[in-house]
Design a protein around this motif. Structure first.
Motif, PDB file in Angstrom:
ATOM      1  N   PHE A 156      42.565  16.005  24.191  1.00  0.00           N
ATOM      2  CA  PHE A 156      41.580  15.097  23.607  1.00  0.00           C
ATOM      3  C   PHE A 156      40.811  14.381  24.706  1.00  0.00           C
ATOM      4  O   PHE A 156      41.343  14.139  25.798  1.00  0.00           O
ATOM      5  CB  PHE A 156      42.278  14.029  22.751  1.00  0.00           C
ATOM      6  N   ASP A 157      39.571  14.007  24.395  1.00  0.00           N
ATOM      7  CA  ASP A 157      38.841  13.117  25.301  1.00  0.00           C
ATOM      8  C   ASP A 157      39.338  11.697  25.051  1.00  0.00           C
ATOM      9  O   ASP A 157      40.049  11.437  24.078  1.00  0.00           O
ATOM     10  CB  ASP A 157      37.323  13.251  25.086  1.00  0.00           C
ATOM     11  N   PRO A 158      39.010  10.709  25.945  1.00  0.00           N
ATOM     12  CA  PRO A 158      39.596   9.365  25.815  1.00  0.00           C
ATOM     13  C   PRO A 158      39.195   8.616  24.555  1.00  0.00           C
ATOM     14  O   PRO A 158      39.877   7.677  24.155  1.00  0.00           O
ATOM     15  CB  PRO A 158      39.095   8.616  27.050  1.00  0.00           C
ATOM     16  N   GLU A 159      38.108   9.032  23.908  1.00  0.00           N
ATOM     17  CA  GLU A 159      37.696   8.356  22.668  1.00  0.00           C
ATOM     18  C   GLU A 159      38.264   9.033  21.437  1.00  0.00           C
ATOM     19  O   GLU A 159      38.114   8.535  20.323  1.00  0.00           O
ATOM     20  CB  GLU A 159      36.160   8.307  22.590  1.00  0.00           C
ATOM     21  N   GLY A 160      38.899  10.168  21.609  1.00  0.00           N
ATOM     22  CA  GLY A 160      39.526  10.865  20.495  1.00  0.00           C
ATOM     23  C   GLY A 160      38.549  11.504  19.526  1.00  0.00           C
ATOM     24  O   GLY A 160      38.925  11.884  18.422  1.00  0.00           O
ATOM     25  N   LEU A 161      37.301  11.655  19.944  1.00  0.00           N
ATOM     26  CA  LEU A 161      36.275  12.209  19.054  1.00  0.00           C
ATOM     27  C   LEU A 161      36.073  13.701  19.265  1.00  0.00           C
ATOM     28  O   LEU A 161      35.670  14.424  18.354  1.00  0.00           O
ATOM     29  CB  LEU A 161      34.940  11.486  19.261  1.00  0.00           C
ATOM     30  N   ILE A 162      36.315  14.156  20.476  1.00  0.00           N
ATOM     31  CA  ILE A 162      36.195  15.576  20.756  1.00  0.00           C
ATOM     32  C   ILE A 162      37.467  16.045  21.462  1.00  0.00           C
ATOM     33  O   ILE A 162      38.261  15.237  21.948  1.00  0.00           O
ATOM     34  CB  ILE A 162      34.963  15.909  21.630  1.00  0.00           C
ATOM     35  N   PHE A 163      37.657  17.343  21.493  1.00  0.00           N
ATOM     36  CA  PHE A 163      38.741  17.881  22.298  1.00  0.00           C
ATOM     37  C   PHE A 163      38.245  19.122  23.025  1.00  0.00           C
ATOM     38  O   PHE A 163      37.277  19.762  22.613  1.00  0.00           O
ATOM     39  CB  PHE A 163      40.013  18.158  21.480  1.00  0.00           C
ATOM     40  N   ALA A 164      38.889  19.388  24.141  1.00  0.00           N
ATOM     41  CA  ALA A 164      38.503  20.523  24.977  1.00  0.00           C
ATOM     42  C   ALA A 164      39.616  21.550  24.972  1.00  0.00           C
ATOM     43  O   ALA A 164      40.793  21.212  25.011  1.00  0.00           O
ATOM     44  CB  ALA A 164      38.242  20.057  26.405  1.00  0.00           C
ATOM     45  N   CYS A 165      39.232  22.820  24.906  1.00  0.00           N
ATOM     46  CA  CYS A 165      40.184  23.922  25.056  1.00  0.00           C
ATOM     47  C   CYS A 165      39.771  24.747  26.257  1.00  0.00           C
ATOM     48  O   CYS A 165      38.617  25.189  26.343  1.00  0.00           O
ATOM     49  CB  CYS A 165      40.183  24.825  23.821  1.00  0.00           C
ATOM     50  N   GLY A 166      40.683  24.947  27.174  1.00  0.00           N
ATOM     51  CA  GLY A 166      40.455  25.870  28.279  1.00  0.00           C
ATOM     52  C   GLY A 166      41.066  27.202  27.911  1.00  0.00           C
ATOM     53  O   GLY A 166      42.201  27.266  27.456  1.00  0.00           O
ATOM     54  N   VAL A 167      40.284  28.279  28.061  1.00  0.00           N
ATOM     55  CA  VAL A 167      40.726  29.597  27.608  1.00  0.00           C
ATOM     56  C   VAL A 167      40.608  30.608  28.736  1.00  0.00           C
ATOM     57  O   VAL A 167      39.571  30.699  29.409  1.00  0.00           O
ATOM     58  CB  VAL A 167      39.872  30.090  26.413  1.00  0.00           C
ATOM     59  N   ASN A 168      41.697  31.372  28.918  1.00  0.00           N
ATOM     60  CA  ASN A 168      41.667  32.511  29.832  1.00  0.00           C
ATOM     61  C   ASN A 168      41.321  32.144  31.265  1.00  0.00           C
ATOM     62  O   ASN A 168      40.819  32.958  32.021  1.00  0.00           O
ATOM     63  CB  ASN A 168      40.663  33.556  29.320  1.00  0.00           C
ATOM     64  N   SER A 169      41.527  30.891  31.619  1.00  0.00           N
ATOM     65  CA  SER A 169      41.254  30.403  32.984  1.00  0.00           C
ATOM     66  C   SER A 169      39.804  30.599  33.416  1.00  0.00           C
ATOM     67  O   SER A 169      39.513  30.751  34.604  1.00  0.00           O
ATOM     68  CB  SER A 169      42.195  31.091  33.992  1.00  0.00           C
ATOM     69  N   GLU A 170      38.879  30.580  32.427  1.00  0.00           N
ATOM     70  CA  GLU A 170      37.462  30.683  32.794  1.00  0.00           C
ATOM     71  C   GLU A 170      36.517  29.953  31.838  1.00  0.00           C
ATOM     72  O   GLU A 170      35.381  29.651  32.216  1.00  0.00           O
ATOM     73  CB  GLU A 170      37.027  32.149  32.911  1.00  0.00           C
ATOM     74  N   LEU A 171      36.951  29.650  30.621  1.00  0.00           N
ATOM     75  CA  LEU A 171      36.065  29.002  29.647  1.00  0.00           C
ATOM     76  C   LEU A 171      36.593  27.628  29.258  1.00  0.00           C
ATOM     77  O   LEU A 171      37.797  27.447  29.087  1.00  0.00           O
ATOM     78  CB  LEU A 171      35.948  29.843  28.365  1.00  0.00           C
ATOM     79  N   ILE A 172      35.689  26.655  29.102  1.00  0.00           N
ATOM     80  CA  ILE A 172      36.032  25.370  28.490  1.00  0.00           C
ATOM     81  C   ILE A 172      35.193  25.245  27.231  1.00  0.00           C
ATOM     82  O   ILE A 172      33.961  25.264  27.285  1.00  0.00           O
ATOM     83  CB  ILE A 172      35.741  24.186  29.423  1.00  0.00           C
TER      84      ILE A 172
END
Length: 315
Positions: A156-172
């Motif tokens: 999660f980001d610090p505001e809890g509004l979005i989240f990030a997924c890192g995939v396959n060691s190349e995409l966010i």
């Protein structure tokens, strides 16, 4: 006291806890108020530390399921954790009476990423089954499921509004929590790390930066809005493919990481220069966990032993 290069260089081990664990500590987490810290270990133990008094308060055990990644919920007396025996469920535990409140079932392979929302009862889990699941502490049922093309790391980001997924060691991939089922609202492609895998992804406290840990010799810093690479941190030892944690200082001015030889490396996040290499008292065991207390001028590191660090100068 404000963090500066001289303050960072002055950190020394103030307390070393040698009798709490018989095997390596695999995860640590601070409560939101910074007053409590928790650790999980390969010896199936969960140790609760009082950060104000600098001493262990309580030890619990998860002998049947093991314990791997552990995270505080918003209450300082409950945690969620992943298992390294029996199954791939996530467990919601009351520390007060050592009783399970709930199980979260769904992943079919080892859970390798766990992130609690900073604002409510939702949390994210990522697994080697190539899925990221969104959960709510109040329900055993998965609230959302994302199928990805590779090993995921999520936060999660610090505001809890979005989240990030890192995939396959190349995409966010960035998702809006309110409409994650529509897919990511933006995707950043980074140069793929061929020699290592991404092992964790963390936002800075101001939400402007993303820190990517790997099981290799590099740590990456990325602009959270544009996806532009900001820094690549190197110099710490990791020749064995270890899961060495890297973390921000609370002001995001510094990045810290453990090393295979038991040292703590500190870099300047803005210009990428090495600020300090701190010698520990963990002997020469790999330093798997490194985190700054979110509220107090204190650093925690863990190998087989837990250490609390304090600055040794006044500014």
């Amino acid at each position: 006291m404000k963090l500066s290069d001289s303050v960072m260089r002055s950190f020394r081990v103030a307390k070393l806890y040698k009798d709490q664990n018989t095997e390596r500590i695999n995860s640590i987490d601070f409560s939101h108020n910074g007053e409590t810290m928790i650790s999980s270990s390969e010896d199936d133990s969960i140790v609760i530390y009082d950060c104000l008094e600098g001493k262990p308060k309580k030890t619990l055990y998860s002998k049947k399921y093991g314990v791997d990644m552990i995270r505080f919920t918003h209450a300082v007396n409950t945690v969620i954790y992943t298992s390294n025996k029996m199954d791939d469920n996530i467990r919601y535990l009351s520390l007060h009476d050592n009783k399970y409140i709930r199980y979260f079932s769904g992943h079919t392979k080892k859970v390798v990423s766990l992130s609690m929302s900073p604002i409510d009862d939702s949390f994210l889990s990522g697994s080697l089954d190539k899925t990221v699941r969104l959960w709510d502490l109040r329900s055993p049922n998965c609230q959302g499921l994302m199928h990805l093309q590779g090993r995921p790391v999520a936060s999660f980001d610090p505001e809890g509004l979005i989240f990030a997924c890192g995939v396959n060691s190349e995409l966010i991939k960035l998702y809006d929590l309110r409409s994650f089922d529509k897919g990511p609202f933006t995707t950043f492609r980074l140069q793929q790390d061929r020699d290592c895998d991404w092992t964790s992804l963390k936002f800075s406290a101001d939400g402007k930066l993303i820190l990517i840990s790997t099981n290799g010799a590099v740590i990456r810093l990325v602009d959270a809005f544009s996806g532009q690479p900001k820094q690549t941190f190197m110099g710490h030892l990791n020749q064995k493919g270890l899961l060495l944690e890297s973390s921000f200082s609370p002001d995001a001015k510094y990045v810290l990481s453990g090393s295979q030889d038991g040292k703590v490396h500190v870099w300047n996040a803005e210009n990428g220069t090495k600020t300090a290499v701190l010698e520990s008292k963990h002997c020469e065991s790999p330093m798997h966990c490194v985190q700054f207390n979110p509220k107090f001028m204190m650093l925690a590191t863990a190998a087989q032993h837990m250490a609390f660090w304090l600055p040794s100068i006044d500014e």
